[in-house]
Motif scaffolding. Structure first.
Motif, PDB file in Angstrom:
ATOM      1  N   GLN A   1       0.831  -1.201   0.000  1.00 21.31           N
ATOM      2  CA  GLN A   1       0.000   0.000   0.000  1.00 21.31           C
ATOM      3  C   GLN A   1       0.869   1.257   0.000  1.00 21.31           C
ATOM      4  O   GLN A   1       0.589   2.208  -0.705  1.00 21.31           O
ATOM      5  N   LEU A   2       1.952   1.214   0.780  1.00 21.73           N
ATOM      6  CA  LEU A   2       2.792   2.388   0.878  1.00 21.73           C
ATOM      7  C   LEU A   2       3.420   2.742  -0.457  1.00 21.73           C
ATOM      8  O   LEU A   2       3.385   3.879  -0.907  1.00 21.73           O
ATOM      9  N   PHE A   3       3.989   1.718  -1.108  1.00 23.81           N
ATOM     10  CA  PHE A   3       4.754   2.015  -2.309  1.00 23.81           C
ATOM     11  C   PHE A   3       3.919   2.047  -3.574  1.00 23.81           C
ATOM     12  O   PHE A   3       4.202   2.821  -4.474  1.00 23.81           O
ATOM     13  N   ALA A   4       2.892   1.207  -3.651  1.00 19.45           N
ATOM     14  CA  ALA A   4       2.090   1.215  -4.878  1.00 19.45           C
ATOM     15  C   ALA A   4       1.390   2.550  -5.057  1.00 19.45           C
ATOM     16  O   ALA A   4       1.219   3.017  -6.170  1.00 19.45           O
ATOM     17  N   LYS A   5       0.965   3.151  -3.971  1.00 16.68           N
ATOM     18  CA  LYS A   5       0.280   4.435  -4.072  1.00 16.68           C
ATOM     19  C   LYS A   5       1.234   5.545  -4.507  1.00 16.68           C
ATOM     20  O   LYS A   5       0.811   6.607  -4.918  1.00 16.68           O
TER      21      LYS A   5
ATOM     22  N   ASN B   1       0.438 -12.532 -12.008  1.00 14.54           N
ATOM     23  CA  ASN B   1      -0.161 -11.936 -13.200  1.00 14.54           C
ATOM     24  C   ASN B   1       0.697 -10.773 -13.690  1.00 14.54           C
ATOM     25  O   ASN B   1       1.454 -10.175 -12.931  1.00 14.54           O
ATOM     26  N   TYR B   2       0.529 -10.458 -14.957  1.00 15.64           N
ATOM     27  CA  TYR B   2       1.224  -9.313 -15.543  1.00 15.64           C
ATOM     28  C   TYR B   2       0.249  -8.156 -15.762  1.00 15.64           C
ATOM     29  O   TYR B   2      -0.885  -8.356 -16.206  1.00 15.64           O
TER      30      TYR B   2
ATOM     31  N   SER C   1       1.565  -2.234  -9.251  1.00  9.65           N
ATOM     32  CA  SER C   1       0.155  -1.919  -9.441  1.00  9.65           C
ATOM     33  C   SER C   1      -0.751  -2.650  -8.464  1.00  9.65           C
ATOM     34  O   SER C   1      -1.898  -2.253  -8.253  1.00  9.65           O
ATOM     35  N   GLY C   2      -0.261  -3.746  -7.895  1.00 12.34           N
ATOM     36  CA  GLY C   2      -1.087  -4.562  -7.010  1.00 12.34           C
ATOM     37  C   GLY C   2      -1.794  -5.698  -7.707  1.00 12.34           C
ATOM     38  O   GLY C   2      -2.530  -6.452  -7.076  1.00 12.34           O
TER      39      GLY C   2
ATOM     40  N   ASN D   1      -3.328   1.832 -10.134  1.00  6.80           N
ATOM     41  CA  ASN D   1      -3.145   1.199  -8.829  1.00  6.80           C
ATOM     42  C   ASN D   1      -4.394   0.393  -8.485  1.00  6.80           C
ATOM     43  O   ASN D   1      -5.511   0.901  -8.599  1.00  6.80           O
ATOM     44  N   PHE D   2      -4.205  -0.840  -8.051  1.00  5.77           N
ATOM     45  CA  PHE D   2      -5.323  -1.726  -7.760  1.00  5.77           C
ATOM     46  C   PHE D   2      -5.223  -2.281  -6.339  1.00  5.77           C
ATOM     47  O   PHE D   2      -4.127  -2.561  -5.852  1.00  5.77           O
ATOM     48  N   THR D   3      -6.389  -2.448  -5.714  1.00  8.92           N
ATOM     49  CA  THR D   3      -6.468  -3.020  -4.376  1.00  8.92           C
ATOM     50  C   THR D   3      -7.447  -4.182  -4.386  1.00  8.92           C
ATOM     51  O   THR D   3      -8.580  -4.039  -4.849  1.00  8.92           O
ATOM     52  N   ASP D   4      -7.005  -5.325  -3.911  1.00  6.18           N
ATOM     53  CA  ASP D   4      -7.865  -6.504  -3.790  1.00  6.18           C
ATOM     54  C   ASP D   4      -8.816  -6.276  -2.616  1.00  6.18           C
ATOM     55  O   ASP D   4      -8.403  -6.274  -1.459  1.00  6.18           O
ATOM     56  N   ILE D   5     -10.102  -6.103  -2.922  1.00 10.78           N
ATOM     57  CA  ILE D   5     -11.084  -5.814  -1.872  1.00 10.78           C
ATOM     58  C   ILE D   5     -12.174  -6.883  -1.816  1.00 10.78           C
ATOM     59  O   ILE D   5     -13.296  -6.620  -1.363  1.00 10.78           O
TER      60      ILE D   5
END
Length: 654
Positions: free
Chosen positions: A28-32, A371-372, A389-390, A438-442
């Protein structure tokens, strides 16, 4: 943030928890802050991912969605790993219904709204059957099944159905005639007629996937078919027939190709082709547990011997083919930076603009490996931002066995979100687009992770089945190991589809499977495509069932909501079929997004027309089209409840 090495992590108190807290925080820190420190993020994320893989393998906790008991490390650089099989979550406790059936083949309710009915028999689709290998599924090539594509091949305004077939060992050796693909022509009366032989698209090879697009901009859809062996490029002859141009075009390849995608990555107005490679395979030397020096422990699922792979096998490279505009293509995989140097196991792919810069980016769903996500740099090359990107891993920092990719704007905020299907004993991750790629698995936050754990997902799609203006989710399911029917694991070989209803972008509710409806039918599902097959404004679903007849889930939802559909035609500087175009529609105080795509769902392509549910709105406020050429146009609002053709150059500039 302090970066702990794998050895340090493995000796930390509560190692599993510690690893994932650090991973999540680090990601979270670096992807953002990817624009500022993308390289640093990648280094840290890769290190943490490697550490987490080692840690997870140590866990034996049942019901933990962070456990990985299937294999303890990935194969790297195309070399075999110490353990084979499929990367998945740890063994979960069996989920049974009130009649002690696995939830994957049970859990039905007696009453409720009837949303889908399987009308494949009435429609004439059950005259054709899919065949792949043997019923025992001793080898991996027999188990993956095939895709389905929806296209209007004769330009009569009605969707037709192309179903890829597999093959058998006797057919491959020339002892018997090979199984054939099907092209079902839409008769406009609720029935279909198989015209594959007449049309020249029967394939006759060990088929896996299809991707539809008008690659030569002549106004007629063409079909790319991926096989074990050489692929096909069926060029539409405008007279109901096709000609295989793969060899002449330079896109035949060989060995094992899977879910391809079309997109104009360099903005020259011509569609390019990306073909992921799965496993480099030899029918004469197939790996089996206990055979030819393969240890019994190498290929196991929950302690039982099963087929080997994909982990432990050599990966097949990916290929990007640039369209030369003269009917031929050039392999630019290395130059573009998408050749898959890691030797991952590609199963599906999709060109889609994830950061709204007007250029299609590239997603590759890999089986049991990360995944790519390749970001289009606009100069003919891509930047690998998979980890930053996450999207490379799930929320636990663990790679998944990705089968299908669905792309859609489930929040109606103008950003395309991603939903991947995975293996059983694992959940299907939904990656929310937070902007700037940027993607977050929710998935767990939305409540849609846990129900998917016993299921093994394949084809998937975002689609608005009830026309309320919010994109829902559907998944085709089916296991790869027939042995699961003999074990008390709470899963089954044939499985029912899953439908999730989008509640105003805030959560998804699992729709109950009402007895006697298609949602309560079990299939060994593989490819899935959605589209308005009957031109009635309701989206239907076609599933290619492995070793069975196809399913046609007709949408009979009782809703009375309004809708609109658009067929887009690109201008001189865009692909003719407008693949890559984005439409923003405003109605009912909502702004929806629709993307013209080719590929994504496991080895399949859905209706190229864009469908928008309008809820109770009877007036459309605005239609804004972003064309692949880079042009943006506004179009006058048509009346609702109809299919409308939109041509580039006939709108107004903003």
């Amino acid at each position: 943030m302090i970066l702990l090495l794998p050895q340090q992590l493995s000796t930390s108190p509560s190692p599993q928890h510690s690893a994932f807290v650090l991973w999540d925080g680090g990601f979270q820190l670096f992807a953002k802050r990817r624009l500022v420190c993308r390289l640093t993020a990648m280094v840290i994320c890769i290190a943490l991912a490697a550490a987490s893989r080692g840690l997870v393998a140590q866990s034996t906790t049942p019901d933990s969605h962070t456990a990985d008991t299937q294999s303890d490390k990935p194969r790297e650089g195309g070399q075999p790993s110490a353990v084979g099989g499929v990367n998945t979550g740890g063994a979960h406790a069996a989920v049974l219904d009130s009649e002690h059936r696995p939830i994957t083949a049970g859990g039905y309710v007696k009453d409720g709204p009837v949303l889908f009915k399987d009308i494949a028999r009435q429609a004439g689709l059950t005259t054709w059957k899919h065949v792949m290998g043997t019923p025992e599924k001793k080898f991996i090539i027999e188990a993956n099944g095939s895709g389905v594509c929806l296209l209007d091949y004769d330009n009569d305004g009605w969707l037709d159905i192309y179903l890829v077939n597999g093959s058998t060992y006797d057919a491959e050796s020339g002892k018997t005639a090979p199984p054939k693909a099907a092209l079902f022509h839409n008769n406009h009366d609720g029935t279909f007629t198989n015209v594959a032989e007449k049309a020249g698209v029967a394939n006759g090879r060990w088929g896996f996937g299809c991707a539809v697009a008008d690659y030569d901009n002549d106004g007629w859809p063409d079909i790319y078919v991926t096989n074990f062996g050489k692929n096909r490029l069926y060029h539409n002859n405008h007279d109901g027939t096709f000609t295989d141009m793969a060899e002449k075009a330079g896109v035949a390849l060989g060995n094992w190709s899977t879910g391809a995608t079309w997109g104009d990555y360099d903005g020259d107005g011509r569609l390019d082709l990306f073909v992921p490679g799965y496993v480099h395979y030899d029918l004469a030397n197939q790996p089996a547990s206990g055979d030819k020096g393969v240890a019994y422990s190498f290929c196991q699922f929950r302690g039982e011997n099963v087929m080997c792979g994909p982990r432990g096998l050599q990966g097949e490279p990916d290929h990007l083919f640039h369209n030369n505009g003269d009917g031929t293509f050039m392999d630019v995989s290395e130059k573009a930076g998408v050749a898959d140097k890691n030797g991952y196991y590609g199963l599906t792919s999709l060109f889609v603009d994830v950061n709204n810069d007007g250029r299609p980016d590239l997603l590759v769903g890999n089986d049991s490996t990360p995944n790519y996500l390749y970001l289009n740099k606009g100069d003919g090359t891509f930047e690998d931002i998979s980890y930053a990107s996450g999207y490379a891993l799930n929320e636990n920092g663990r790679e998944t066995a990705t089968m299908g990719i669905a792309a859609g704007d489930y929040q109606n905020n103008g950003l395309v979100d991603l939903y991947n299907t995975t293996f059983s004993d694992d959940y299907n991750p939904l990656y929310r687009n937070d902007g700037d790629a940027n993607f977050t698995d929710i998935s767990y936050q939305l409540g849609i992770a846990e129900p998917t754990v016993p299921f093994l997902g394949w084809g998937d799609a975002f689609f608005d089945y009830d026309n309320d203006g919010w994109e829902d989710l559907i998944v085709a399911n089916g296991h790869v190991y027939p042995i699961v029917d003999k074990e008390p694991w709470g899963t089954s070989f044939a499985q029912r589809p899953l439908l999730f209803h989008n509640i105003e972008g805030k959560r998804f509710d699992l729709v109950p499977a009402v007895e006697g409806t298609a949602l309560a039918q079990t299939y060994v599902g593989r490819g899935l495509a959605v589209g308005d097959l009957f031109n009635d404004g309701k989206l239907d679903v076609v599933i290619n069932v492995m070793d069975g007849v196809p399913a046609l889930l007709r949408n009979v939802s009782p809703d009375k909501h309004h809708w609109i559909e658009f067929k887009l035609i690109g201008g001189a500087k865009s692909p003719r079929d407008a693949v890559g175009a984005i439409v923003y529609l405003t109605a009912n105080k909502m702004r929806q997004r629709g993307d013209v795509l080719s590929g994504g769902s496991y080895a399949s392509t859905s209706d190229p027309r864009l469908h928008f549910g309008l809820g109770d709105a009877t007036v459309i406020d605005e239609i804004e089209v972003h064309w692949p050429s880079g042009a943006t146009e506004h179009f006058p609002a048509p009346q609702v409840d109809r299919i409308v053709t939109i041509k580039e150059g006939q709108g107004t500039k903003p």
